[in-house]
Design an enzyme around this catalytic site. Structure first.
Site, PDB file in Angstrom:
ATOM      1  CD1 TRP A 194      -2.048  -2.109   2.114  1.00  0.00           C
ATOM      2  CD2 TRP A 194      -2.971  -1.504   0.042  1.00  0.00           C
ATOM      3  NE1 TRP A 194      -3.255  -2.987   1.529  1.00  0.00           N
ATOM      4  CE2 TRP A 194      -3.681  -2.392   0.435  1.00  0.00           C
ATOM      5  CE3 TRP A 194      -3.434  -0.666  -1.140  1.00  0.00           C
ATOM      6  CZ2 TRP A 194      -4.757  -3.123  -0.190  1.00  0.00           C
ATOM      7  CZ3 TRP A 194      -4.360  -1.296  -1.732  1.00  0.00           C
ATOM      8  CH2 TRP A 194      -5.061  -2.293  -1.462  1.00  0.00           C
ATOM      9  CG  ASP A 233      -3.147   3.939   4.276  1.00  0.00           C
ATOM     10  OD1 ASP A 233      -3.978   3.673   5.015  1.00  0.00           O
ATOM     11  OD2 ASP A 233      -2.843   3.273   3.233  1.00  0.00           O
ATOM     12  CE  LYS A 258      -8.478  -3.111   3.801  1.00  0.00           C
ATOM     13  NZ  LYS A 258      -7.651  -2.279   3.498  1.00  0.00           N
TER      14      LYS A 258
HETATM   15  C1  LIG Z   1      -6.959  -1.706   2.140  1.00  0.00           C
HETATM   16  C2  LIG Z   1      -5.665  -0.699   2.384  1.00  0.00           C
HETATM   17  C3  LIG Z   1      -5.755   0.388   1.272  1.00  0.00           C
HETATM   18  C4  LIG Z   1      -6.677   0.291   0.267  1.00  0.00           C
HETATM   19  O1  LIG Z   1      -8.034   0.778   0.474  1.00  0.00           O
HETATM   20  P1  LIG Z   1      -9.237   1.012  -0.628  1.00  0.00           P
HETATM   21  O2  LIG Z   1     -10.272   1.603   0.062  1.00  0.00           O
HETATM   22  O3  LIG Z   1      -9.345  -0.149  -1.171  1.00  0.00           O
HETATM   23  O4  LIG Z   1      -8.619   1.701  -1.632  1.00  0.00           O
HETATM   24  C5  LIG Z   1      -4.801   1.394   1.454  1.00  0.00           C
HETATM   25  N1  LIG Z   1      -4.073   1.302   2.485  1.00  0.00           N
HETATM   26  C6  LIG Z   1      -4.110   0.379   3.642  1.00  0.00           C
HETATM   27  C7  LIG Z   1      -3.226   0.200   4.740  1.00  0.00           C
HETATM   28  C8  LIG Z   1      -5.035  -0.767   3.411  1.00  0.00           C
HETATM   29  O5  LIG Z   1      -5.022  -1.846   4.238  1.00  0.00           O
END
Ligand SMILES: *Cc1c(COP(=O)(O)O)cnc(C)c1O
Length: 355
Positions: free
Chosen positions: A98, A165, A189
């Site tokens: 990511w 993030d 998540k």
């Molecule tokens: C799942 C995830 C993403 C991507 O998320 P989307 O909403 O599918 O774009 C980005 N960063 C992390 C750390 C993730 O776990």
């Protein structure tokens, strides 16, 4: 009962799902469904306001910050961040797939300096003691690396604005938001269904880049309109609010952190003890409390498939590891009860007895 260890979209509190079903049938006593009324109705506006307020309350966020509910997933934040903050150069910490995707997008907007990377060991650790160039517009980090099972839990001080993030560990612990300029998290998540991304942004950091920013990509648009510039994902916002209220009613992030520590310790202890398994992240400090990754010990490598089948027979869902790591990944997000971790540990012990 199924034990849901999926990495995302992932387990939500039963209560949040029940309340969401109820609102799909009859929202706020209106005799109409949540998804068939105007987002400008006072009933929905109250949902949006309460959702923003609850995020602020749970993380103790002051009025220098705005809480946004946006669409496009965390992946859209990979480009919105540099669009709004990258003038010349940005620093990125490369801790996984990511993070790499975020780096790829940032390069479209300016120079990117990768300050450290754990790619050399398939991202099984968090790099330490890296230096951040003082002239970077910001440092971007990924606090929890969902695929590799590593996590940064320290809200560290850095000489440039910090962007994080937090998609897969958002609301799993108290966070000192004042150390960050921007935090984002795809809801699916740990806090809600897919379709909405929570962004916490320091308002006075906006409006400083010289480039033109398209309206929808500009954080300021959404700050000025309270996330109602265009139609928000009403259902996802509502369901996220129910999850946040569940969290608040259960003692908030301080209380859930204690449970998360207990759950993670229980599972890592078993992985370390059980002769069949080994962890992929060795340093306890770097181990994620949200995504616990492990593989078969070398002597038992051929039991991979058999363990997955055994787990499935025992109502364990979603523990197959990501293809880039292999083995197993048990995602033990906020809503996953301690009982499910106990059950997984018992199933691991039982499997050990059979071999
Ligand atoms: C799942 C995830 C993403 C991507 O998320 P989307 O909403 O599918 O774009 C980005 N960063 C992390 C750390 C993730 O776990």
């Amino acid at each position: 009962m199924k034990h849901n260890f999926y990495a995302g979209p992932a387990i939500l509190p039963k209560e949040a799902i029940e309340k969401s079903i109820e609102a799909l049938r009859d929202f706020a006593g209106m005799g109409l469904s949540l998804i068939e009324i105007s987002h400008r109705s006072k009933e929905f506006e109250a949902v949006m306001t309460e959702a923003q307020q609850t995020v602020k309350e749970l993380l103790n966020i002051n009025d220098d910050y705005e809480v946004l509910f946006l669409q496009g997933g965390a992946s859209t934040q990979f480009l919105m961040v540099p669009y709004n903050f990258l003038e010349k150069k940005a620093a990125y910490l490369d801790t996984g797939a990511w993070a790499s995707k975020a780096i790829k997008e940032a390069k479209l907007f300016g120079d990117v300096e990768v300050v450290a990377s754990s790619k050399d060991k398939n991202y099984t650790y968090i790099p330490k003691n890296f230096e951040v160039p003082a002239d970077a517009d910001y440092l971007h980090i990924t606090t929890n690396n969902t695929i590799y099972g590593t996590e940064i839990r320290e809200d560290f001080d850095v000489n440039v604005p910090l962007v994080a993030d937090m998609s897969s560990d958002f609301m799993s612990r108290p966070v000192d938001v004042s150390k960050y300029t921007l935090i984002y998290a795809g809801a699916q998540k740990n806090v809600g269904p897919a379709g909405v991304t929570v962004v916490i942004v320091k308002k006075d950091a906006l409006g400083k880049v010289s480039r033109q920013i398209p309206t929808m990509m500009n954080y300021k648009t959404h700050v000025d309109k309270g996330s109602m510039f265009n139609t928000p994902p009403v259902f996802a916002v509502f369901a996220t609010l129910q999850t946040l209220k569940w969290l608040k009613n259960n003692g908030g992030v301080e209380a859930i952190e204690k449970v998360n520590i207990e759950k993670a310790n229980m599972l890592y202890d078993e992985i370390d003890r059980n002769k069949l398994f080994k962890p992929t992240v060795i340093n306890p400090e770097d181990r994620s409390r949200m995504n616990v990754t492990f593989v078969m010990n070398d002597e038992y490598a051929d039991l991979d498939k058999e363990f997955l089948d055994f787990a499935a027979k025992n109502d364990i869902v979603g523990i197959k590891g990501h293809r880039s790591v292999g083995g197993f990944r048990a995602s033990i997000y906020n809503a996953l009860p301690l009982e499910s971790v106990k059950h997984l540990v018992n199933v691991m012990k039982e499997f050990e007895k059979q071999h």
